[in-house]
Each structure stands twice: as C-alpha cells, then as structure tokens.
Design a protein around this motif. Structure first.
Motif, mmCIF file in Angstrom:
data_model
loop_
_atom_site.group_PDB
_atom_site.id
_atom_site.type_symbol
_atom_site.label_atom_id
_atom_site.label_comp_id
_atom_site.label_asym_id
_atom_site.label_seq_id
_atom_site.Cartn_x
_atom_site.Cartn_y
_atom_site.Cartn_z
ATOM 1 N N THR A 98 -46.229 -7.409 38.254
ATOM 2 C CA THR A 98 -45.907 -8.515 38.839
ATOM 3 C C THR A 98 -44.452 -7.497 39.075
ATOM 4 N N SER A 99 -43.769 -7.897 39.730
ATOM 5 C CA SER A 99 -41.996 -7.440 39.804
ATOM 6 C C SER A 99 -41.727 -7.114 38.789
ATOM 7 N N GLU A 100 -41.226 -7.918 37.468
ATOM 8 C CA GLU A 100 -41.191 -7.085 36.095
ATOM 9 C C GLU A 100 -41.481 -5.520 35.828
ATOM 10 N N VAL A 101 -42.861 -5.609 35.920
ATOM 11 C CA VAL A 101 -43.753 -4.434 35.465
ATOM 12 C C VAL A 101 -43.153 -3.695 36.645
ATOM 13 N N LYS A 102 -42.661 -3.716 38.107
ATOM 14 C CA LYS A 102 -42.436 -2.856 39.258
ATOM 15 C C LYS A 102 -41.308 -2.341 38.232
ATOM 16 N N ASP A 103 -40.379 -3.654 38.278
ATOM 17 C CA ASP A 103 -38.980 -2.940 37.628
ATOM 18 C C ASP A 103 -39.139 -2.008 35.966
ATOM 19 N N ALA A 104 -40.003 -2.668 34.937
ATOM 20 C CA ALA A 104 -39.935 -1.580 34.476
ATOM 21 C C ALA A 104 -39.873 -0.547 33.609
ATOM 22 N N ILE A 105 -41.350 0.085 35.509
ATOM 23 C CA ILE A 105 -41.639 1.747 35.128
ATOM 24 C C ILE A 105 -40.400 2.125 35.775
ATOM 25 N N GLY A 106 -39.482 1.373 37.160
ATOM 26 C CA GLY A 106 -38.442 2.053 37.609
ATOM 27 C C GLY A 106 -37.487 2.078 36.445
ATOM 28 N N LYS A 107 -37.371 1.217 35.576
ATOM 29 C CA LYS A 107 -36.447 1.849 34.502
ATOM 30 C C LYS A 107 -36.990 2.972 33.469
ATOM 31 N N LEU A 108 -38.324 2.955 33.034
ATOM 32 C CA LEU A 108 -38.860 3.598 32.201
ATOM 33 C C LEU A 108 -38.464 5.361 33.061
ATOM 34 N N CYS A 109 -38.915 5.626 34.509
ATOM 35 C CA CYS A 109 -38.269 6.478 35.300
ATOM 36 C C CYS A 109 -36.892 7.518 35.358
ATOM 37 N N THR A 110 -36.377 6.261 35.196
ATOM 38 C CA THR A 110 -34.930 6.748 35.071
ATOM 39 C C THR A 110 -33.863 6.630 33.524
ATOM 40 N N ASN A 111 -34.703 6.550 32.815
ATOM 41 C CA ASN A 111 -34.681 7.010 31.236
ATOM 42 C C ASN A 111 -33.589 5.279 30.878
ATOM 43 N N ILE A 112 -34.072 3.986 30.906
ATOM 44 C CA ILE A 112 -33.483 3.943 30.906
ATOM 45 C C ILE A 112 -34.521 2.672 29.850
ATOM 46 N N GLU A 113 -34.173 2.371 28.980
ATOM 47 C CA GLU A 113 -35.297 1.556 27.590
ATOM 48 C C GLU A 113 -35.042 -0.118 28.369
ATOM 49 N N ILE A 114 -36.825 0.142 28.017
ATOM 50 C CA ILE A 114 -37.256 -1.434 28.395
ATOM 51 C C ILE A 114 -37.308 -2.794 27.471
ATOM 52 N N ASN A 115 -36.663 -3.541 27.606
ATOM 53 C CA ASN A 115 -36.600 -4.503 25.669
ATOM 54 C C ASN A 115 -38.554 -4.681 24.737
ATOM 55 N N VAL A 116 -38.253 -5.565 24.783
ATOM 56 C CA VAL A 116 -39.559 -5.942 24.134
ATOM 57 C C VAL A 116 -40.739 -6.581 25.127
ATOM 58 N N ALA A 117 -40.388 -8.111 25.700
ATOM 59 C CA ALA A 117 -40.721 -8.775 26.791
ATOM 60 C C ALA A 117 -41.752 -7.944 28.020
ATOM 61 N N GLU A 118 -40.689 -6.794 28.450
ATOM 62 C CA GLU A 118 -40.787 -5.991 29.632
ATOM 63 C C GLU A 118 -42.271 -4.830 29.427
ATOM 64 N N LYS A 119 -42.199 -4.698 27.989
ATOM 65 C CA LYS A 119 -43.098 -3.062 27.511
ATOM 66 C C LYS A 119 -44.384 -4.091 27.672
ATOM 67 N N ARG A 120 -44.144 -5.792 26.712
ATOM 68 C CA ARG A 120 -45.448 -6.130 26.792
ATOM 69 C C ARG A 120 -45.816 -6.884 28.146
ATOM 70 N N SER A 121 -45.238 -6.516 28.864
ATOM 71 C CA SER A 121 -45.474 -7.010 30.235
ATOM 72 C C SER A 121 -46.029 -5.430 30.814
ATOM 73 N N VAL A 122 -46.122 -4.760 30.794
ATOM 74 C CA VAL A 122 -46.516 -3.103 31.284
ATOM 75 C C VAL A 122 -47.677 -2.593 30.203
ATOM 76 N N SER A 123 -47.667 -3.447 29.282
ATOM 77 C CA SER A 123 -49.120 -3.578 28.426
ATOM 78 C C SER A 123 -50.006 -4.094 28.681
ATOM 79 N N ARG A 124 -49.653 -5.074 29.299
ATOM 80 C CA ARG A 124 -51.280 -5.444 29.893
ATOM 81 C C ARG A 124 -51.511 -4.851 31.656
ATOM 82 N N PHE A 125 -49.926 -4.624 31.998
ATOM 83 C CA PHE A 125 -51.055 -3.406 33.522
ATOM 84 C C PHE A 125 -51.946 -2.714 33.169
#
Length: 328
Positions: A98-125
């Motif tokens: 999903t776009s949420e996963v893409k955005d969360a990966i972008g945040k991780l690569c720019t040292n921006i903290e992700i929230n619990v929901a985003e971490k869960r979406s990336v975990s499913r991915f």
C-alpha cells in the motif's frame, strides 16, 4: 481432451513487491537486472520494475472457459463465473503493498519515526515477502497437488461420460452446467484455492506480525565510500546468516541502495549499535543477496557486474525445481 488446472490465459504475476524496487529505479522507472538466462552466463540489462520479479501464472490455479475475454466466463449479470487469474496479485496490490507502506519506508530512510499503525503495515509487507516467492508457492502447490489432480480427473471423466466437446461453442451450456454441478458437490473455489488462502492466512498471522512489531528497528545507512546495496528477488535475510551480531539480529531488509533495515531484539540494541560500525556489512549483505536470490539480483547501475558475477558463480547453483504451472 485434457483440462489444464492452470488456465488457458497467461498472466505475468509479481512475487517481488514493485514498491520495494522503486529506490533502485531511475527517473524512467528502470533498474539494472542481473540474471542467468543460460548456464554459466550471467548477463545484465536495464529493465522496468514491472517486467521483472514475477513469473507467468505463478498464483493462477484455474480459469475455466476460454479466458477472461470470452463471454462464457461471465454470468448474465456480467460477473465472473470462476476464480480470476489476477485475484492474488490484486490482493497484494490492494491490501499489502500500500501507499502507507511506501510512505513509511520513505520515513525510515529519512530518519523520521513511524507510528504503531505504520509499523504494523510494514510488518505485514515484510511477512508477505517471505511467503509469496516461487519456492514457497511451489510448496503450497505440492501440498494440495493430490486434491487438484483428483478434481481435474473428475472433470475429465464427466466430460467423457456426457460426451461433451469442450471446443464446441454450442455445447458450452452443457459444459458450464457440468462444472456448476461439480462445484456444488466439491466446492471448487475452496478446493482449488486452499493453498492460496493458507498463504494469505500465514501473511496475516497476528502472532507473526506482533513478533515483527516487537523488535526494535534500526536503519543502517552505508558510508559514502562503500558500494551501493544490492537487492535480490528474495530480499529478506535472517540474523543467523550474519557472521557478526547474529544473536542480536532477527532479520535484515535492504530498503534502498543506501539503507538497510535491521530488526533487533530490544534488549540487545546497544550491542548491535556497537557492532554496526563494522563497514563490512555492505559487502556481507550484497553477498547474501546474491547467494539467496531465486533468479534475479538488482542494482541502481551497471557498475557492480564484476562483483555480482564473482559471487554468483562461487558456489554450486541449487535447483529449486519447476513450478507446477509450467509442467502441463
């Protein structure tokens, strides 16, 4: 006439998430692909992310009738009569990649903290990467091969019994009635797609996702002097594969040519930070990506061909076997 369980149409279905490849693509959506089209010959080419990381009819079990463009595949209301070939890939595109996963990966690569929901979406991915690759799909097919072959035999027997010529359009209503009867008796959708639902259930396993979420995530950025990170078509690596810090690391995933995502046991974060200063990580990760690749390795440019080739042929190639859809 023999009936193929894998359908008459051909669909290129992706097992490697295209959104993961985005970071390795140029402005035209192309990246460098290394693969071995012939024994002992490694080649590279610039290719689009859409044309790689997939196989023909990987997730397809059955499309009865003569293909999705044939009117016989649809009922009077225009709804598909039988499971559609793109059902599983569409599920991944709509629910996992999903776009949420893409955005969360972008945040991780720019040292921006992700929230619990985003971490869960990336975990499913991340979980899905471990289940959707061809060897895993092949295991699911093997698990259900007996019931699939039994169903095909049942269909073929009844075609002969009722004297139905499946190539005769005038007999198509008889053929569809026969399939409807078998479906009522045996529940074709469940029987043929049981392994796919097993796979989706595994991906959405709450315990697995919770386990992924429980770890501490650390993004490691390569040193500017180091080679870019490679990514393979089976990109998820596990901690026991690493020579250093193996007790601290759960898994590792390349996020871009510059970034690695490490999942670290919370009580061992300090130990990991200490060992992560070892600049051998990039070479180690690139080596593992090549060694565990199913059939493709990717880079941002062509400059790493010699390294990929040296690792590619440094050990015997293990035969993974042929996908059942290719055996018919």
């Amino acid at each position: 006439m023999a009936i193929s369980a894998y359908g008459p149409g051909k669909q290129f279905q992706h097992y490697l998430p295209q959104l993961l490849l985005d970071a390795w693509c140029d402005g035209n959506g192309k990246l460098t692909r290394y693969h071995e089209p012939h024994t002992s010959k490694l080649v590279f080419s610039r290719t689009s992310k859409r044309s790689t990381g997939g196989e023909t009819n990987l997730y397809t079990l059955m499309t009865l009738g003569r293909g999705p463009s044939d009117e016989s595949d649809f009922d009077e209301n225009g709804n598909p009569r039988f499971p559609q070939t793109q059902m599983i890939e569409n599920y991944f595109a709509d629910q996992i990649d999903t776009s949420e996963v893409k955005d969360a990966i972008g945040k991780l690569c720019t040292n921006i903290e992700i929230n619990v929901a985003e971490k869960r979406s990336v975990s499913r991915f991340i979980s899905s990467i471990n289940y959707r690759n061809p060897p895993q799909i092949m295991r699911f097919y093997e698990k259900h091969r007996a019931s699939i072959e039994s169903l095909i035999k049942d269909i073929e027997t009844r075609i002969v019994e009722f004297g139905i010529d499946v190539t005769d359009r005038e007999r198509m209503p008889d053929f569809l009635k026969l399939l409807t009867d078998i479906h009522t008796e045996r529940n074709i959708h469940v029987e043929l797609n049981a392994h796919l639902f097993d796979m989706l259930k595994s991906i959405n396993n709450p315990e697995l996702i919770s386990s992924l979420c429980r770890t501490s995530w650390i993004v490691y950025r390569k040193h500017p002097d180091e080679e870019n990170l490679l990514v393979s078509d089976t990109p998820l690596m596990f901690g026991h594969s690493f020579d250093v810090g193996q007790d601290a690391i759960d898994w590792v995933l390349p996020l871009s040519p510059e970034h690695l995502l490490f999942a670290v046991e919370p009580d061992l974060v300090g130990d990991f930070i200490a060992i992560s200063r070892d600049r051998s990580y990039v070479t180690q990760v690139n080596t593992l990506q090549i060694q565990q690749a199913y059939s493709n390795v990717y880079s941002k440019d062509e400059g790493q061909f010699d390294f990929v080739k040296s690792i590619w042929f440094s050990q015997p190639t293990e035969t993974l076997g042929e996908h059942p859809a290719h055996q018919r």
